[in-house]
Motif scaffolding. Structure first.
Motif, PDB file in Angstrom:
ATOM      1  N   UNK A   1      -9.719  14.076  17.075  1.00  0.00           N
ATOM      2  CA  UNK A   1     -10.629  13.053  16.563  1.00  0.00           C
ATOM      3  C   UNK A   1     -11.939  13.696  16.112  1.00  0.00           C
ATOM      4  N   UNK A   2     -12.518  13.147  15.041  1.00  0.00           N
ATOM      5  CA  UNK A   2     -13.756  13.681  14.483  1.00  0.00           C
ATOM      6  C   UNK A   2     -14.927  12.738  14.734  1.00  0.00           C
ATOM      7  N   UNK A   3     -16.022  12.952  14.011  1.00  0.00           N
ATOM      8  CA  UNK A   3     -17.250  12.175  14.197  1.00  0.00           C
ATOM      9  C   UNK A   3     -17.279  10.983  13.239  1.00  0.00           C
ATOM     10  N   UNK A   4     -17.367   9.783  13.791  1.00  0.00           N
ATOM     11  CA  UNK A   4     -17.365   8.558  12.986  1.00  0.00           C
ATOM     12  C   UNK A   4     -18.607   8.456  12.108  1.00  0.00           C
ATOM     13  N   UNK A   5     -19.715   9.039  12.551  1.00  0.00           N
ATOM     14  CA  UNK A   5     -20.955   8.998  11.764  1.00  0.00           C
ATOM     15  C   UNK A   5     -20.783   9.727  10.432  1.00  0.00           C
ATOM     16  N   UNK A   6     -19.971  10.769  10.417  1.00  0.00           N
ATOM     17  CA  UNK A   6     -19.755  11.554   9.203  1.00  0.00           C
ATOM     18  C   UNK A   6     -18.634  10.955   8.370  1.00  0.00           C
ATOM     19  N   UNK A   7     -17.589  10.493   9.007  1.00  0.00           N
ATOM     20  CA  UNK A   7     -16.474   9.847   8.311  1.00  0.00           C
ATOM     21  C   UNK A   7     -16.116   8.590   9.102  1.00  0.00           C
TER      22      UNK A   7
ATOM     23  N   UNK B   1     -17.614   7.448  17.802  1.00  0.00           N
ATOM     24  CA  UNK B   1     -19.022   7.147  17.540  1.00  0.00           C
ATOM     25  C   UNK B   1     -19.907   8.156  18.278  1.00  0.00           C
ATOM     26  N   UNK B   2     -21.179   8.191  17.897  1.00  0.00           N
ATOM     27  CA  UNK B   2     -22.114   9.098  18.565  1.00  0.00           C
ATOM     28  C   UNK B   2     -22.184   8.806  20.057  1.00  0.00           C
ATOM     29  N   UNK B   3     -22.169   7.522  20.419  1.00  0.00           N
ATOM     30  CA  UNK B   3     -22.229   7.143  21.835  1.00  0.00           C
ATOM     31  C   UNK B   3     -20.998   7.641  22.589  1.00  0.00           C
ATOM     32  N   UNK B   4     -19.852   7.577  21.950  1.00  0.00           N
ATOM     33  CA  UNK B   4     -18.618   8.052  22.575  1.00  0.00           C
ATOM     34  C   UNK B   4     -18.639   9.569  22.722  1.00  0.00           C
ATOM     35  N   UNK B   5     -19.121  10.259  21.706  1.00  0.00           N
ATOM     36  CA  UNK B   5     -19.202  11.722  21.773  1.00  0.00           C
ATOM     37  C   UNK B   5     -20.101  12.145  22.928  1.00  0.00           C
TER      38      UNK B   5
ATOM     39  N   UNK C   1      -7.666  10.498  24.718  1.00  0.00           N
ATOM     40  CA  UNK C   1      -8.065   9.185  24.207  1.00  0.00           C
ATOM     41  C   UNK C   1      -7.992   9.087  22.687  1.00  0.00           C
ATOM     42  N   UNK C   2      -7.518  10.114  21.986  1.00  0.00           N
ATOM     43  CA  UNK C   2      -7.310   9.963  20.553  1.00  0.00           C
ATOM     44  C   UNK C   2      -6.322   8.826  20.313  1.00  0.00           C
ATOM     45  N   UNK C   3      -6.630   7.984  19.351  1.00  0.00           N
ATOM     46  CA  UNK C   3      -5.883   6.759  19.004  1.00  0.00           C
ATOM     47  C   UNK C   3      -6.273   5.566  19.870  1.00  0.00           C
ATOM     48  N   UNK C   4      -6.870   5.775  21.025  1.00  0.00           N
ATOM     49  CA  UNK C   4      -7.193   4.662  21.914  1.00  0.00           C
ATOM     50  C   UNK C   4      -8.326   3.812  21.328  1.00  0.00           C
ATOM     51  N   UNK C   5      -8.315   2.519  21.619  1.00  0.00           N
ATOM     52  CA  UNK C   5      -9.370   1.620  21.150  1.00  0.00           C
ATOM     53  C   UNK C   5     -10.715   2.014  21.735  1.00  0.00           C
ATOM     54  N   UNK C   6     -11.781   1.529  21.111  1.00  0.00           N
ATOM     55  CA  UNK C   6     -13.114   1.763  21.665  1.00  0.00           C
ATOM     56  C   UNK C   6     -13.215   1.177  23.074  1.00  0.00           C
ATOM     57  N   UNK C   7     -12.671  -0.033  23.260  1.00  0.00           N
ATOM     58  CA  UNK C   7     -12.715  -0.650  24.592  1.00  0.00           C
ATOM     59  C   UNK C   7     -11.954   0.203  25.606  1.00  0.00           C
ATOM     60  N   UNK C   8     -10.808   0.743  25.185  1.00  0.00           N
ATOM     61  CA  UNK C   8     -10.038   1.616  26.063  1.00  0.00           C
ATOM     62  C   UNK C   8     -10.782   2.895  26.388  1.00  0.00           C
TER      63      UNK C   8
END
Length: 333
Positions: A212-218, A225-229, A188-195
């Motif tokens: 993919x990394x952590x959106x909270x940090x960068x 996002x934390x919810x996605x992780x 799912x790297x590159x995929x939209x949040x909805x995807x």
């Protein structure tokens, strides 16, 4: 320390060199991934992406086939050093024979002429992981960071563009289900949040965010996002730490630093535990100033994590055991 690296764009980089008139040397070159560097870095499995830009050719699949040819030539010319992973058991078999394992992936899933028959053909060719999208909307779904949408726009910072509306298409859902039936890992790297949330809804097996990394940090859209992780962890999946400086730090110097990598790992561990973390360097697909310059230097991160207080078992999970678990659950036996 054994290493599984879930993503690199080395095959494309080699093809570009060849098309510019340079001879190809798989053993030693100026790229971050070459066979000597993989051997020195004790890489157990290197995932090699066939990255296709849908806008480059009228028939994008032509580019994919050129990349596949170059990948096959590498395996044929150096069969004493590297061998493909077609089943989970191939990893142990190759290791026993002293060979690096190569796992073939697609970065851009929509190179199938709108046909699941072509997806099945990619499986027969050896593809065992597919990133559903790259930076363009396709017939499977939509990305975050859509190059197609922001290229000529006045958005001040396209790295912040998150798509929460456009998920998987009906074809995309069928595509995902066929991948799982075959034994191809969903990426799912590159995929939209909805995807992403559609994958969570429809996937019956663990999936990955290979780089993919952590959106909270960068806070770039390409990170999770934390919810996605947490959802990825609950599905038994893994996210691969991306070495791109712009995805590690918001300082916009595009410098890839180990200290920033550890900050991401600390945060991901806090949110979802150690079992969701892996390595997905994105080597040869990024132009960052790299503290870890090539595949021979993965131990710099491993040693830094040990010094930071991580146990040997935790570091081994990050570097190969977590990803190997996903392989065991999705790849054919």
């Amino acid at each position: 320390m054994k290493v599984i690296d879930m993503h690199c764009d080395t095959i494309l980089a080699l093809l570009e060199q060849e098309e510019n008139g340079h001879s190809i040397n798989y053993l030693e070159n100026d790229l971050s991934i070459n066979l000597n560097a993989l051997k020195k870095g004790n890489v157990l499995v290197q995932n090699f992406a066939l990255f296709t830009d849908l806008k480059k050719r009228a028939i994008p699949e032509e580019e994919t086939m050129k990349l596949y040819d170059l990948y096959c030539r590498m395996l044929e010319e150096h069969s004493d050093l590297i061998a493909p992973v077609l089943t989970y058991g191939d990893v142990a078999k190759n290791e026993k024979e002293g060979k690096i394992s190569a796992l073939l992936t697609l970065e851009e899933g929509d190179v199938v002429f709108s046909s699941l028959a072509m997806l099945r053909n990619y499986y027969r060719m050896g593809v065992r992981m597919i990133a559903l999208t790259w930076n363009y909307p396709n017939r499977i779904g939509s990305p975050n960071l859509s190059a197609y949408e922001y290229k000529d726009s006045k958005i001040p910072d396209p790295l912040q563009r998150v798509d929460t509306e456009h998920g998987l298409s009906e074809f995309g859902i069928d595509y995902l289900r066929e991948m799982e039936k075959l034994g191809i890992i969903v990426d799912v790297s590159h995929l939209s949040d909805a995807g992403f949330w559609d994958v969570v809804k429809y996937a019956s097996r663990p999936f990955v965010a290979s780089h993919s990394n952590a959106r909270k940090i960068c806070g770039v859209a390409r990170n999770l996002s934390d919810e996605m992780i947490l959802a990825l962890h609950e599905k038994g999946g893994v996210m691969g730490l991306n070495f791109c400086g712009d995805f590690l730090s918001e300082d916009r110097t595009n410098t890839s630093r180990i200290e920033d990598m550890i900050q991401h790992i600390d945060h991901i561990k806090k949110i979802a535990g150690i079992d969701v973390i892996g390595i997905g360097s994105d080597f040869d697909g990024i132009n960052s100033q790299l503290e870890i310059a090539d595949a021979s230097q993965f131990d710099l991160l491993a040693n830094a994590l040990l010094e930071h207080g991580y146990s040997q078992e935790e570091v081994e999970k990050i570097f190969y055991k977590n990803v190997l678990r996903v392989y065991s659950q999705v790849l054919p036996e």
